[in-house]
Design a protein around this motif. Sequence first.
Motif, PDB file in Angstrom:
ATOM      1  N   SER A 142     -32.948  69.310 -40.085  1.00  0.00           N
ATOM      2  CA  SER A 142     -31.567  69.410 -39.591  1.00  0.00           C
ATOM      3  C   SER A 142     -31.217  70.855 -39.242  1.00  0.00           C
ATOM      4  O   SER A 142     -30.515  71.109 -38.261  1.00  0.00           O
ATOM      5  CB  SER A 142     -30.584  68.874 -40.634  1.00  0.00           C
ATOM      6  OG  SER A 142     -30.774  67.489 -40.810  1.00  0.00           O
ATOM      7  N   THR A 143     -31.718  71.801 -40.032  1.00  0.00           N
ATOM      8  CA  THR A 143     -31.484  73.215 -39.726  1.00  0.00           C
ATOM      9  C   THR A 143     -32.105  73.577 -38.384  1.00  0.00           C
ATOM     10  O   THR A 143     -31.478  74.258 -37.556  1.00  0.00           O
ATOM     11  CB  THR A 143     -32.053  74.108 -40.846  1.00  0.00           C
ATOM     12  OG1 THR A 143     -31.389  73.778 -42.075  1.00  0.00           O
ATOM     13  CG2 THR A 143     -31.858  75.581 -40.535  1.00  0.00           C
ATOM     14  N   PHE A 144     -33.310  73.118 -38.142  1.00  0.00           N
ATOM     15  CA  PHE A 144     -33.955  73.396 -36.854  1.00  0.00           C
ATOM     16  C   PHE A 144     -33.248  72.657 -35.707  1.00  0.00           C
ATOM     17  O   PHE A 144     -33.158  73.181 -34.598  1.00  0.00           O
ATOM     18  CB  PHE A 144     -35.444  73.044 -36.906  1.00  0.00           C
ATOM     19  CG  PHE A 144     -36.244  73.993 -37.744  1.00  0.00           C
ATOM     20  CD1 PHE A 144     -36.251  75.353 -37.483  1.00  0.00           C
ATOM     21  CD2 PHE A 144     -36.997  73.532 -38.811  1.00  0.00           C
ATOM     22  CE1 PHE A 144     -36.991  76.235 -38.258  1.00  0.00           C
ATOM     23  CE2 PHE A 144     -37.745  74.395 -39.598  1.00  0.00           C
ATOM     24  CZ  PHE A 144     -37.736  75.756 -39.318  1.00  0.00           C
ATOM     25  N   HIS A 145     -32.736  71.487 -35.975  1.00  0.00           N
ATOM     26  CA  HIS A 145     -31.976  70.757 -34.966  1.00  0.00           C
ATOM     27  C   HIS A 145     -30.697  71.508 -34.629  1.00  0.00           C
ATOM     28  O   HIS A 145     -30.340  71.663 -33.455  1.00  0.00           O
ATOM     29  CB  HIS A 145     -31.658  69.343 -35.465  1.00  0.00           C
ATOM     30  CG  HIS A 145     -30.836  68.537 -34.537  1.00  0.00           C
ATOM     31  ND1 HIS A 145     -31.294  68.086 -33.320  1.00  0.00           N
ATOM     32  CD2 HIS A 145     -29.560  68.096 -34.638  1.00  0.00           C
ATOM     33  CE1 HIS A 145     -30.356  67.404 -32.706  1.00  0.00           C
ATOM     34  NE2 HIS A 145     -29.288  67.397 -33.489  1.00  0.00           N
ATOM     35  N   ASP A 146     -30.001  71.993 -35.645  1.00  0.00           N
ATOM     36  CA  ASP A 146     -28.776  72.768 -35.427  1.00  0.00           C
ATOM     37  C   ASP A 146     -29.038  74.055 -34.661  1.00  0.00           C
ATOM     38  O   ASP A 146     -28.142  74.583 -33.997  1.00  0.00           O
ATOM     39  CB  ASP A 146     -28.102  73.098 -36.769  1.00  0.00           C
ATOM     40  CG  ASP A 146     -27.575  71.851 -37.474  1.00  0.00           C
ATOM     41  OD1 ASP A 146     -27.461  70.789 -36.829  1.00  0.00           O
ATOM     42  OD2 ASP A 146     -27.293  71.958 -38.692  1.00  0.00           O
ATOM     43  N   SER A 147     -30.269  74.564 -34.736  1.00  0.00           N
ATOM     44  CA  SER A 147     -30.663  75.773 -34.012  1.00  0.00           C
ATOM     45  C   SER A 147     -31.227  75.458 -32.626  1.00  0.00           C
ATOM     46  O   SER A 147     -31.729  76.355 -31.946  1.00  0.00           O
ATOM     47  CB  SER A 147     -31.710  76.552 -34.818  1.00  0.00           C
ATOM     48  OG  SER A 147     -31.191  76.940 -36.062  1.00  0.00           O
TER      49      SER A 147
END
Length: 135
Positions: free
Chosen positions: A126-131
Amino acid sequence: MPQKSSTIALFNNGKVLLLKRGSSAPWQPNKYCLVGGGVDNGETLEDAALREANEEIGINLNKESLLPYTIVYNNTYTKIVFASLVTNIHIQLNYEHSEYGWFDYKSCVRMYKQKLLVPRLMKTLSTFHDSNILV
């Protein structure tokens, strides 16, 4: 307390490489994970991530290709996970994993709901998706 493991997320065209742990794995058998493992004595997190990429999937990356991300899992647990953008790589799995695939975010969410991911992996993804690295 220093991190005792190092993890690297490999991305190609907005998809992330996930490895399926073997059925005889001592921790989380048959679950999907990122490339990673323990940090040896005297090894930096970057060196461990590069070594694990070579050991687990047979690729050689360099330190310049690693982008560190701080993932905050809760108030007491934070981890650095490296991201690397790759193209045209040949994956050669070692004995620890039975298969691999490149997955978009929607597929990762589906896998999470099916309980196919190792603990904390969805927060990392999710962190990579948000980025906007994982689409």
